[in-house]
Design a protein around this motif. Structure first.
Motif, mmCIF file in Angstrom:
data_model
loop_
_atom_site.group_PDB
_atom_site.id
_atom_site.type_symbol
_atom_site.label_atom_id
_atom_site.label_comp_id
_atom_site.label_asym_id
_atom_site.label_seq_id
_atom_site.Cartn_x
_atom_site.Cartn_y
_atom_site.Cartn_z
ATOM 1 N N GLY A 107 13.474 -6.031 4.087
ATOM 2 C CA GLY A 107 14.196 -5.067 3.204
ATOM 3 C C GLY A 107 12.932 -4.421 2.225
ATOM 4 N N PHE A 108 12.386 -5.228 1.867
ATOM 5 C CA PHE A 108 11.322 -4.714 1.100
ATOM 6 C C PHE A 108 10.251 -3.768 1.656
ATOM 7 N N PHE A 109 9.868 -3.822 2.999
ATOM 8 C CA PHE A 109 8.950 -3.015 3.485
ATOM 9 C C PHE A 109 9.766 -1.734 3.843
ATOM 10 N N GLN A 110 10.933 -1.666 4.363
ATOM 11 C CA GLN A 110 11.640 -1.023 5.029
ATOM 12 C C GLN A 110 12.171 0.094 4.240
ATOM 13 N N SER A 111 13.052 -0.501 3.074
ATOM 14 C CA SER A 111 13.206 0.535 1.933
ATOM 15 C C SER A 111 11.990 1.332 1.189
ATOM 16 N N LEU A 112 11.052 0.509 1.043
ATOM 17 C CA LEU A 112 9.603 1.163 0.668
ATOM 18 C C LEU A 112 9.364 2.352 1.457
ATOM 19 N N PHE A 161 0.642 2.039 -16.227
ATOM 20 C CA PHE A 161 1.937 1.237 -16.597
ATOM 21 C C PHE A 161 2.584 2.171 -17.786
ATOM 22 N N ARG A 162 1.846 2.790 -18.679
ATOM 23 C CA ARG A 162 2.535 3.473 -19.629
ATOM 24 C C ARG A 162 3.104 4.717 -19.252
ATOM 25 N N ASP A 163 2.883 5.158 -18.270
ATOM 26 C CA ASP A 163 3.255 6.660 -17.666
ATOM 27 C C ASP A 163 5.043 6.459 -17.484
ATOM 28 N N ALA A 164 5.413 7.180 -18.054
ATOM 29 C CA ALA A 164 7.161 7.551 -18.053
ATOM 30 C C ALA A 164 7.688 7.698 -16.695
ATOM 31 N N GLU A 165 6.809 8.483 -16.112
ATOM 32 C CA GLU A 165 7.271 8.958 -14.443
ATOM 33 C C GLU A 165 7.172 7.528 -13.747
ATOM 34 N N PHE A 166 6.147 6.941 -13.977
ATOM 35 C CA PHE A 166 5.745 5.685 -13.124
ATOM 36 C C PHE A 166 6.785 4.539 -13.598
ATOM 37 N N ARG A 167 7.283 4.420 -14.780
ATOM 38 C CA ARG A 167 8.295 3.272 -14.647
ATOM 39 C C ARG A 167 9.521 3.557 -14.366
ATOM 40 N N PHE A 168 10.031 5.063 -14.482
ATOM 41 C CA PHE A 168 11.193 5.495 -13.859
ATOM 42 C C PHE A 168 11.166 5.185 -12.205
ATOM 43 N N PHE A 169 9.894 5.615 -11.743
ATOM 44 C CA PHE A 169 9.865 5.419 -10.214
ATOM 45 C C PHE A 169 9.880 4.024 -9.959
ATOM 46 N N LEU A 170 9.572 2.861 -10.650
ATOM 47 C CA LEU A 170 9.573 1.617 -10.432
ATOM 48 C C LEU A 170 10.837 1.114 -10.416
ATOM 49 N N ALA A 171 11.762 1.552 -11.494
ATOM 50 C CA ALA A 171 13.023 1.092 -11.798
ATOM 51 C C ALA A 171 13.868 1.586 -10.456
ATOM 52 N N VAL A 172 13.664 2.860 -10.128
ATOM 53 C CA VAL A 172 14.535 3.429 -8.987
ATOM 54 C C VAL A 172 14.285 2.653 -7.805
ATOM 55 N N ILE A 173 12.950 2.474 -7.510
ATOM 56 C CA ILE A 173 12.697 1.927 -6.255
ATOM 57 C C ILE A 173 12.888 0.476 -6.244
ATOM 58 N N GLY A 174 12.823 0.024 -7.259
ATOM 59 C CA GLY A 174 13.276 -1.657 -7.375
ATOM 60 C C GLY A 174 14.664 -2.018 -7.221
ATOM 61 N N GLY A 175 15.414 -1.005 -7.871
ATOM 62 C CA GLY A 175 17.060 -1.060 -7.651
ATOM 63 C C GLY A 175 17.072 -0.735 -6.106
ATOM 64 N N ILE A 176 16.804 0.210 -5.408
ATOM 65 C CA ILE A 176 16.944 0.455 -4.026
ATOM 66 C C ILE A 176 16.494 -0.710 -3.125
ATOM 67 N N PHE A 226 1.084 -1.196 0.115
ATOM 68 C CA PHE A 226 -0.034 -0.254 -0.147
ATOM 69 C C PHE A 226 0.762 1.403 0.034
ATOM 70 N N THR A 227 2.221 0.993 0.587
ATOM 71 C CA THR A 227 2.775 2.305 0.482
ATOM 72 C C THR A 227 3.260 2.577 -0.868
ATOM 73 N N LEU A 228 3.630 1.559 -1.659
ATOM 74 C CA LEU A 228 3.776 1.647 -3.303
ATOM 75 C C LEU A 228 3.084 2.332 -3.888
ATOM 76 N N ILE A 229 1.461 1.857 -3.559
ATOM 77 C CA ILE A 229 0.311 2.243 -4.377
ATOM 78 C C ILE A 229 0.346 3.809 -4.095
ATOM 79 N N ALA A 230 0.360 4.086 -2.831
ATOM 80 C CA ALA A 230 0.080 5.584 -2.442
ATOM 81 C C ALA A 230 1.263 6.436 -2.993
ATOM 82 N N ALA A 231 2.144 5.893 -3.488
ATOM 83 C CA ALA A 231 3.393 6.832 -3.794
ATOM 84 C C ALA A 231 3.123 7.101 -5.388
ATOM 85 N N VAL A 232 2.240 6.375 -5.915
ATOM 86 C CA VAL A 232 1.948 6.780 -7.635
ATOM 87 C C VAL A 232 1.044 7.832 -7.492
#
Lengths: 499, 538
Positions: free
Chosen positions: B364-369, B326-341, B302-308
């Motif tokens: 790790g998943f919960f805390q980093s998000l 899923f087509r939004d450029a910002e959303f994809r960039f956001f997911l990539a960076v978050i995923g990396g972290i 839900f944290t992830l959801i709220a950050a969109v």
């Protein structure tokens, strides 16, 4: 002969031969650098004895050999530098000299450093950072101490040419503004755009300032050897000293004031000095918008430092003034000479304030490090413009520096530089923390090295010896990144560059 | 009717459109005497719009909006009163009732004299209202904290706590949360909820219209591929739609938490604070109290959801398809960076032998998000983790999430634009004559937007440095200062060093500084600076 000018007068593109050009330039540089080892040999012969002369002679021989090996096969080649070759040469220059210049440190019995430490020390000298891994400086051979100071001197010479001539021509970080343009009010005269010509003129000014500084230090009480070495270190805004306690060793207000004044002098755009010399008047210097902004900011930080030192009771009034003046001038301009137990013994706010100030640096075209005043001036004016546009969205406001409107292209380059610089700082701090360094030390060391300032915090407050090897390599890389203004190094990693 | 709405919309839009010369003339006209007619009356303006804009009365408009806000805020005291009556007893009902009375009184005092004024918001009024919302409500909302016997906070601390709730920071001065009255705990969570509602409207509707920090990009434009539909530009209309989505998500989250094992009270409170990306918990150990894998995963999701970007959700509902998101450029960039972290964090946790593989993954998943999206819930003794990770996540908190969400920080789209600009710089160095434009999902970005983004980035970093310096000046050590400044400015809520657990140990000056920092960060710097600029008040 086709002459394709891509905005630069001297670009002639007939035969593109990157490898040959690179070999030519690098070979020449190596030969010149090997010649620069002669003074240390003389110092060693005078002060230290045969054991110190030999390693320097060996290093000189190795460099000369490599230089000839590169240069002789292509010595009849006459091609001018293209943009991309310029980048490669600049990066190779720093890398190769850092490696070969570390030979004396490794070969001489004192200090007989390991490769990683020797390279760090050499890079620190050539990038005019001034961060040292050595301790017990007072007992080292004089030739080594002189060699370190000379690295600062050479680094300063290289930077002056880099900053005033090469980077503007390559268009790095907004500096294309200075390309073949005079800073200040004299729009008609060009600043002799050819690199060699510009270099010669700047080196005269640089050498002249060094002479004056040496004499001043000598008159204030230093012995001649110390005066020369500290003058090299001060005008290059390097910071290598011949004593562990740096300028604090002398405990002399006069020496601190002289060091502070010459730090400020060295932080001014050398092109302005050239113009002042040509026009026989200092008005060219004082009218420059960037100079005024730079002095304003530095004056503010110096005043804040002195006030805080006095207010916190650390020093009495007169001591606060001259310690504050010297130390603030030294750190902000990324010199790195210290006194009176800085930073370990000072109230913590001041080292932090000065550390943030070291990002400021000084004017472009000087030997300082950091982001530099000109970019901050543009960033500040842009932000101010933003606020005014929010109040009156239809207003037409352009960013001007000294009544000259800034091209959007320059603004964008400056923004790109600022972003990458901050990103680099965060990346290196994080990387250092990964190697086990604590937060304070990490932040301070990276700031000290990326800004080419040379003074750390925490465990690296006095010298950089306590760090592990990975951290040392990282800091070496950050020193180069900062000195080369980020983009040249990054460019080499872009695949499109090598096409 | 549609035409009418469109025309009125167009008039409202033109206020911040710098290319619209009409608006410029109207602008000029407003600076003359109050009762003067505008010099140009566009024929397409309705009678209503025409006559309501004639009267420029900034002070009265501000009073009207502020009064209305306070009246509405007093109404939000009712749920805590109910909770107090149900759980805690009369002692706890009284402070909330008193606050209700005071706020209602002030509100009526401001609103009644001007209640017949019907002026629309102009740009400058928008700024005043936005700042007033957070500053005034932080002050008034602090009253319950001060009056209630537990915790009976001092003014400085109470304002900090309230500001922390309304800016959805989540930094707390309180300790011993498990022993506090349930009404206070509910009130804190509700502050998060209200703050989240305010942020959503601010970010999606108001800031783009005011053109703050590059967000004019979103002004009356749909993010993503649907260029034809407008996102109902009127602020109230947009607000209603977004609030509907916001409440829907809150319900889903609360039910999920309840199903995973939380008590209904805890579920509601944590749902409020998760979707607002606030971080207030009902327990000192935050999410770690429950020691439950599923609760951490639900919270992370839900944290992830709220950050969109909530506007994307609106688009998705309208079109009945998730492809918009899923087509939004910002959303994809956001997911990539978050995923990396997230990946980096989990890897570090595992390889440093802090946790076993499975634990490293879900902690790790919960805390980093939680930290990067500036939520601020913690678990598993976060302050005891190998030091590299809190530092990485602290730097990540500057990233935040997507614009139009409840996150803090600089936000993904600005980083995306900054990154693209830097890449462009590098490419231009290689080929100086190339024509390269910065594009977002095939749409070129105007220079104006880029400049605004740069201006924002510079000021933000500058504020952070000044704040850290000031905090060190109050006597904090460097680690605590950097961590607290990041926690406050990014609206994240978790400090470092002395403030890793809570913010009670810092001096009053530092507390006030952090309170200001939280509001400055939430308002995206410029509105606060604007109000300090003398030209603004002319």
């Amino acid at each position: 002969m086709q002459a394709i000018t891509v905005g630069q007068e001297w670009l002639t593109v007939q035969r593109r031969a990157p490898v040959k050009t690179a070999l030519y330039m690098i070979g020449l540089l190596m030969i010149l650098f090997s010649v620069s080892l002669l003074p240390p040999i003389a110092v060693a012969w005078w002060y230290d004895g045969y054991q110190v002369v030999m390693p320097f002679a060996e290093a000189m021989g190795a460099m000369l050999a490599l230089g000839l090996l590169c240069w002789l096969p292509v010595c009849r080649f006459k091609a001018d530098l293209r943009n991309r070759d310029g980048f490669v040469v600049v990066v190779m220059f720093w890398f190769l000299l850092s490696l070969f210049g570390s030979l004396p440190f490794m070969l001489v019995e004192h200090p007989h450093m390991r490769l990683v430490d020797a390279v760090f020390e050499t890079v620190s000298g050539l990038t005019t950072t001034g961060a040292t891994i050595l301790s017990g400086l007072d007992t080292l051979p004089k030739a080594i101490l002189y060699y370190r100071a000379q690295l600062n001197f050479l680094g300063g010479m290289g930077i002056v040419v880099l900053a005033v001539a090469l980077l503007p021509m390559l268009g790095i970080g907004g500096m294309q503004l200075y390309k073949a343009e005079t800073p200040g009010p004299m729009k008609d005269e060009k600043l002799t755009p050819r690199i060699t010509e510009t270099a010669k003129n700047l080196w005269y000014i640089y050498a002249g300032l060094n002479v004056i500084c040496t004499l001043s230090f000598w008159a204030a009480g230093m012995n001649f050897f110390d005066a020369l070495c500290h003058s090299f270190a001060t005008l290059a805004l390097g910071g290598f000293s011949t004593h562990d306690a740096s300028i604090g060793y002398f405990q002399s207000p006069a020496i601190e004031l002289i060091a502070g004044v010459f730090s400020l002098v060295a932080a001014v755009n050398f092109a302005l000095f050239f113009l002042a010399w040509r026009s026989r008047s200092l008005k060219a210097v004082f009218r420059d918008a960037e100079f005024k902004f730079c002095m304003g900011v530095m004056g503010g930080i110096i005043a804040a430092t002195c006030l805080y030192l006095y207010h916190s009771g650390k020093f009495p009034l007169w001591d606060s003034i001259y310690h504050g003046f010297f130390q603030a001038a030294s750190i902000i301009t990324d010199n790195g000479l210290t006194a009176a137990g800085y930073p370990a013994d000072w109230p913590f706010v001041v080292p932090l304030l000065l550390l943030l100030g070291s990002f400021f640096g000084g004017c472009v075209g000087s030997t300082c490090g950091g982001i530099k005043a000109f970019r901050f001036l543009l960033l500040f004016k842009q932000s101010w413009r933003e606020i005014q546009l929010l109040i009156r969205p239809s207003a037409q406001i352009t960013v001007k520096v000294g009544n000259r409107p800034m091209a959007d292209r320059v603004m964008q380059a400056v923004w790109g530089f600022y972003f990458l610089y901050i990103l680099s700082y965060c990346f290196f701090s994080l990387a250092l923390a990964t190697t086990g360094v604590d937060l304070v030390t990490a932040f301070g060391s990276v700031a000290g090295c990326l800004n080419n300032m040379g003074v750390g915090l925490g465990t690296t407050a006095s010298n950089f010896a306590p760090l592990n090897d990975t951290a040392t390599w990282l800091l070496t890389l950050s020193m180069l990144l900062g000195r080369l203004e980020v983009f040249p190094l990054l460019l080499l990693f872009v695949p499109g560059f090598w096409n | 009717m549609n035409d009418q709405t469109d025309r009125d919309e167009a008039v409202l839009n033109s206020f911040s459109d710098q290319q619209d010369s009409e608006s410029k003339k109207l602008d000029e006209g407003y600076d003359e005497k109050e009762s003067a007619k505008p010099s140009v009356t566009p024929a397409r303006m309705s009678w209503k719009a025409q006559h309501t804009i004639q009267h420029r009365a900034p002070f009265k408009t501000a009073l009207y909006m502020v009064g209305l806000l306070m009246i509405l805020f007093s109404a939000t005291m009712l749920p805590p009163i109910v909770v107090a009556w149900w759980y805690d007893g009369y002692d706890v009902v009284a402070p909330f009732a008193e606050t209700l009375g005071v706020t209602l009184g002030f509100g009526l005092l401001c609103w009644l004299p001007v209640c017949r004024l019907k002026a629309d918001l102009r740009n400058r009024d928008g700024f005043v209202v936005v700042v007033a919302f957070w500053v005034l409500l932080s002050l008034l909302g602090a009253i319950p904290f001060m009056l209630a016997e537990h915790p009976h906070m001092r003014l400085v601390d109470a304002v900090f706590e309230t500001a922390s709730g309304l800016t959805t920071t989540g930094a707390t001065i309180l300790s011993g949360l498990d022993a506090l009255p349930k009404a206070i705990l509910y009130y804190r969570a509700q502050l998060n909820l209200l703050g989240g509602m305010g942020v959503v409207v601010l970010a999606v509707a108001l800031l783009p219209m005011l053109g703050v920090g590059g967000m004019q990009l979103y002004k009356a434009e749909t993010p993503g591929p649907m260029k034809d539909e407008k996102l109902t530009p009127r602020i109230t209309e947009t607000a209603k739609n977004l609030w509907a989505i916001y409440f829907g998500l809150n319900m889903a989250c609360a039910l999920s938490f309840w199903a995973a094992g939380m008590s209904p009270f805890d579920a509601v409170c944590h749902s409020f604070s998760t979707l607002a990306l606030g971080g207030f918990s009902t327990h000192d150990d935050s999410i770690g109290y429950f020691n439950s894998l599923s609760i951490e995963l639900i919270s992370g999701i839900f944290t992830l959801i709220a950050a969109v970007n909530f506007a994307l959700y609106f688009m998705a509902l309208r079109t009945g398809s998730l492809r918009v998101i899923f087509r939004d450029a910002e959303f994809r960039f956001f997911l990539a960076v978050i995923g990396g972290i997230v990946a980096l964090t989990c890897a570090c946790l595992y390889f440093s032998n802090t946790f076993s593989l499975w634990e490293a993954l879900h902690h790790g998943f919960f805390q980093s998000l939680s930290i990067v999206t500036s939520n601020g819930h913690t678990t598993a003794n976060y302050s005891g983790w190998p030091f590299f990770i809190p530092l990485l996540l602290l730097l990540g908190s500057f990233f935040g999430g997507c614009v139009g969400s409840t996150c803090g920080g600089i936000k993904a789209i600005r980083f995306l634009l900054l990154y693209k600009q830097s890449v462009r710089e590098i490419r231009l160095l290689i080929r100086p004559t190339a024509q390269i434009a910065v594009k977002l999902g095939n749409r070129p970005i105007p220079d104006r937007v880029m400049q605004a983004v740069w201006g924002f980035y510079y000021l933000y970093i500058f504020c952070y440095c000044v704040l850290s310096l000031a905090l060190v000046g109050t006597g904090l050590d460097l680690v605590t200062a950097f961590g607290s400044a990041a926690a406050g400015l990014n609206n994240m809520g978790v400090g470092l060093g002395d403030t890793a657990a809570n913010f009670s140990s810092i001096s009053d000056t530092a507390t006030v500084l952090l309170t200001i920092a939280m509001i400055v960060g939430r308002l995206e710097v410029f509105p606060v600076l604007l109000l300090l600029h003398p030209d603004f008040w002319k």
